[in-house]
Motif scaffolding. Structure first.
Motif, PDB file in Angstrom:
ATOM      1  N   ARG A 153      80.225  19.706  73.543  1.00 10.72           N
ATOM      2  CA  ARG A 153      80.322  21.213  72.961  1.00 10.72           C
ATOM      3  C   ARG A 153      81.790  21.734  73.335  1.00 10.72           C
ATOM      4  O   ARG A 153      82.347  21.454  74.606  1.00 10.72           O
ATOM      5  N   SER A 208      84.442  25.065  73.903  1.00 11.21           N
ATOM      6  CA  SER A 208      85.177  25.730  75.239  1.00 11.21           C
ATOM      7  C   SER A 208      86.150  26.463  74.423  1.00 11.21           C
ATOM      8  O   SER A 208      86.516  25.810  74.715  1.00 11.21           O
ATOM      9  N   TYR A 238      82.344  29.291  72.958  1.00  4.66           N
ATOM     10  CA  TYR A 238      81.064  28.104  72.479  1.00  4.66           C
ATOM     11  C   TYR A 238      80.760  27.846  71.242  1.00  4.66           C
ATOM     12  O   TYR A 238      80.950  28.104  70.103  1.00  4.66           O
TER      13      TYR A 238
END
Length: 126
Positions: free
Chosen positions: A19, A21, A80
């Motif tokens: 993930r 950011s 994200y």
């Protein structure tokens, strides 16, 4: 002045997940369209995904549809990119970019983004 900082990159095996950011500072990201781009070694930077200020418009590069999901958290001033089932072709430096929206839908064109982060590397070995 809007500043963007990407994080979350790193080495991941094929089939794995990451993930990314994109944290903004200096300005509230609420009113900006945000895009994720990537650049593989020796290749042009390409658009991967984008999201409109409201989140109503989201677009994806064809090859990542069904595997990547873009989202935003206005309270955290962050966007994200959830990446699942990664493949070696996803290797590259991932950049987030932002600009005031020009269209009713977000687009994956580099020329439509003024503010860029420094990038985060995502190597997916073959």
């Amino acid at each position: 002045q809007l500043q963007l900082v990407e994080s979350g990159g790193g080495l991941v095996q094929p089939g794995g997940s990451l993930r990314l950011s994109c944290a903004a500072s200096g300005v509230q990201l609420t009113f900006y369209t945000v895009g994720w781009f990537r650049q593989a070694p020796g290749k042009e930077r390409e658009g991967v995904s984008c999201i409109s200020p409201s989140g109503d418009s989201r677009n994806y590069k064809e090859s990542v549809k069904g595997r990547f999901t873009i989202s935003r958290d206005h309270a955290k001033n962050t966007v994200y990119l959830q990446m699942n089932n990664l493949v070696p072709e996803d290797t590259g430096v991932y950049y987030c970019a932002a600009d005031v929206p020009l269209y009713s839908v977000c687009v994956l064109s580099r020329k439509d983004y003024t503010y860029w982060g420094q990038g985060t590397r995502v190597p997916v070995p073959s």
